[in-house]
Structure formats: C-alpha cells, structure tokens
Write an enzyme that holds these catalytic residues in place. Structure first.
Site, PDB file in Angstrom:
ATOM      1  N   GLU A  21       0.795  -1.286  -0.058  1.00 49.39           N
ATOM      2  CA  GLU A  21      -0.004  -0.123  -0.050  1.00 49.39           C
ATOM      3  C   GLU A  21       0.817   1.039   0.161  1.00 49.39           C
ATOM      4  O   GLU A  21       1.641   1.390   0.810  1.00 49.39           O
ATOM      5  CB  GLU A  21      -0.975   0.004   1.235  1.00 49.39           C
ATOM      6  CG  GLU A  21      -1.907   1.147   1.236  1.00 49.39           C
ATOM      7  CD  GLU A  21      -2.973   0.978   2.448  1.00 49.39           C
ATOM      8  OE1 GLU A  21      -3.217   2.065   3.166  1.00 49.39           O
ATOM      9  OE2 GLU A  21      -2.949  -0.143   3.006  1.00 49.39           O
ATOM     10  N   ASP A  67       0.169   5.530   0.467  1.00 47.44           N
ATOM     11  CA  ASP A  67      -0.909   6.383   0.967  1.00 47.44           C
ATOM     12  C   ASP A  67      -0.435   7.935   1.114  1.00 47.44           C
ATOM     13  O   ASP A  67       0.708   8.405   1.301  1.00 47.44           O
ATOM     14  CB  ASP A  67      -1.138   6.091   2.633  1.00 47.44           C
ATOM     15  CG  ASP A  67      -1.678   4.760   2.934  1.00 47.44           C
ATOM     16  OD1 ASP A  67      -2.179   4.121   1.967  1.00 47.44           O
ATOM     17  OD2 ASP A  67      -1.393   4.087   4.157  1.00 47.44           O
ATOM     18  N   GLU A  86      -2.552  10.604   2.981  1.00 47.00           N
ATOM     19  CA  GLU A  86      -3.743  10.920   4.055  1.00 47.00           C
ATOM     20  C   GLU A  86      -3.541  12.463   4.421  1.00 47.00           C
ATOM     21  O   GLU A  86      -2.675  12.658   5.010  1.00 47.00           O
ATOM     22  CB  GLU A  86      -3.453  10.028   4.990  1.00 47.00           C
ATOM     23  CG  GLU A  86      -3.803   8.252   4.797  1.00 47.00           C
ATOM     24  CD  GLU A  86      -3.674   7.508   6.058  1.00 47.00           C
ATOM     25  OE1 GLU A  86      -4.675   6.554   6.070  1.00 47.00           O
ATOM     26  OE2 GLU A  86      -2.614   7.812   6.997  1.00 47.00           O
TER      27      GLU A  86
END
Length: 288
Positions: free
Chosen positions: A101, A103, A105
């Site tokens: 993953e 990210d 955010e």
C-alpha cells in the site's frame, strides 16, 4: 548532462505511445472507478467526484483495474473550514492481510491551522513508515495534483509534480520492497478523530457536517492488470520492460533534487526514521 537526460526521458515517454502494456487515461470517473463504500454519499459528474462525510458514514471508491508500476495522479480539493478529525485519502493498495500500500492521507485541522499530509508505505502488510508534511498552499481553496510514481528502483510521492518523498528499493540490505502485487487506486473520506488531529485530542465537530472533498482529473499511466490477464503480470514486473524503468526514470533530475531538499527543509515535520523513542532499533531502510 541534464539535457541528455531530458532527451532520454522524451524517448522513454514516446515508447509509451507504442507499448501495449501502457494505459494512459484521463477519463470519466465511472470508466475507471466504482464506489466500494456508501455509494449514496458519492456524487459524480463527468470526471469530478464529491465524497461526503456525515455522522452516519464516510465513503470511498476504487479503480476497476489494478496496476503494477507506473504513475497515478489525481487532483484534490479538501474539506474547507474546521475539518478536525477528518481524513481524506488517496492511496494505492493490493488485497489481503499481506498487502502492499502507498498512502496520501490528509489530516483535518481546526480552522486556521495548516493541513498535514501523511504518507506511508506498506510492504507485505507491514507499515509504520509515516512521514508528515505541511503544505505550502491552502489545499481547500483550489485543486492540486497528487501523484505516485513507482518502479523497480523507488517510489516517489509528488505534489504538483514536486517530489516530497522517496522510498528507495533497498532489498540488497534486507528491506522488503513492493514489486510483486498489483495495486488498485482508491479514494476515501472518513472520520478518524481518535488520532487524526493533534493525536486525537481534537474531535470532529459534527455541527459542521456534511464534510465534502472533491476529486477530479484522474490520470493513470501504468501497467494495467485485468482480472483475466494473469500472464501480463510477468511483463509488468520484468525489470526494464515498462516505460517507468527506462533510462532517465531511475533518478530525480537536478531541479527535482533541489525541490525535494526544499520540501524536507521547510515542510517535513515528522519522519519515522528519526523517531528514536518509537523504535528500539531504527528500521534498516533508515540507516545510511
């Protein structure tokens, strides 16, 4: 030297136009994505999508295909005003407990405070590689472009084509690197007031709901893996086969190196590699 690299880059990019492995798209949302969470909180019009969070639920979407190496970009306009406790996310992820993953955010704030963007990298289900940056603009007043560039050598996180972080492949010293799992592209808006703003001390003010983030201008220039095309994985994963591994794509140019240094100096506010109290022994990739 720099002009030579630029020429090589142009040649590499021209290969994209003739390669059957490449998908380059800037298209209607529904052609590329589908809701995967609370579709009644998602509104689409052409290539623009509005995600809504209220005190009942947030929402999210995912790409219809998965990708292995390349570049994925979109434009975001974040929740305005008091957004404490709220997270808007743009990320790539494979499936399962041992997933990979990447990210972005965006951590909400009290009005007047800067948004923080947290990046992270998971490999085989293991994360804890956070960095946090302030932004040099107000991400609520206009759209800005956020991108992942991913090849065998490194992962680069970019904002408006300015690199803010590099996660280099350090398999030679025993650090796992995401290179075998195709990842879908995701977006979401959700309540995270147990940690998102000042470590969870500031909670979401639901009197300001609904909260809205806007996504648009989806661009994917990556090796696409369809569910029925398992044989393509070897082609996508083979070193040097895809445009992202061609000469000129394996390092930042001089201007990008200057930009990255500027971001680190002026906007990096947390780096897991410097968090000695958190780690009894720093992760291997943090060691020079």
């Amino acid at each position: 030297m720099e002009s030579s690299l630029n020429l090589i880059t142009l040649v590499a990019l021209s290969i994209v136009l003739f390669s059957a492995l490449v998908q380059l798209v800037s298209a209607d949302f529904t052609q590329l994505f589908k809701p995967n969470w609370a579709p009644d909180h998602i509104v689409t019009q052409g290539e623009t999508i509005w995600l809504t969070l209220d005190n009942t639920t947030g929402c999210g979407f995912e790409s219809r295909s998965k990708y292995l190496f390349g570049k994925a970009s979109l434009q975001l306009k974040l929740v305005e005003g008091d957004s404490a406790g709220i997270v808007t996310a743009f990320y790539m992820s494979s499936e399962g407990p041992n997933h990979d993953e990447l990210d972005f955010e965006f951590l909400g704030n009290i009005s007047g405070e800067p948004y923080l963007v947290q990046t992270n990298v998971y490999v085989n289900g293991s994360g804890n590689r956070e960095q946090r940056h302030t932004l040099w603009f107000d991400p609520t007043t206009d759209f800005h472009t956020y991108s992942f560039f991913w090849n065998h050598r490194s992962i680069v996180f970019l904002i408006d084509d300015i690199p803010i972080r590099i996660f280099a492949n350090k398999e030679k010293i025993g650090v796992s690197y995401p290179k075998a799992q195709a990842m879908g592209i995701h977006g979401s808006l959700w309540n995270a007031d147990d940690w998102a703003t000042q470590g969870g001390r500031v909670k979401t003010n639901w009197t300001n709901a609904p909260f809205v983030s806007m996504f648009r201008s989806f661009n994917i220039d990556a090796c696409e893996l369809l569910p029925e095309s398992d044989g393509l994985a070897g082609k996508c994963g083979k070193l040097g086969q895809f445009w992202s591994d061609k000469p000129g794509m394996n390092r930042l140019n001089k201007q990008q190196r200057k930009q990255l240094k500027w971001v680190i100096t002026n906007h990096l506010v947390y780096d897991y590699c410097k968090d000695v109290p958190r780690f009894l022994e720093l992760p291997k990739e943090c060691l020079k």
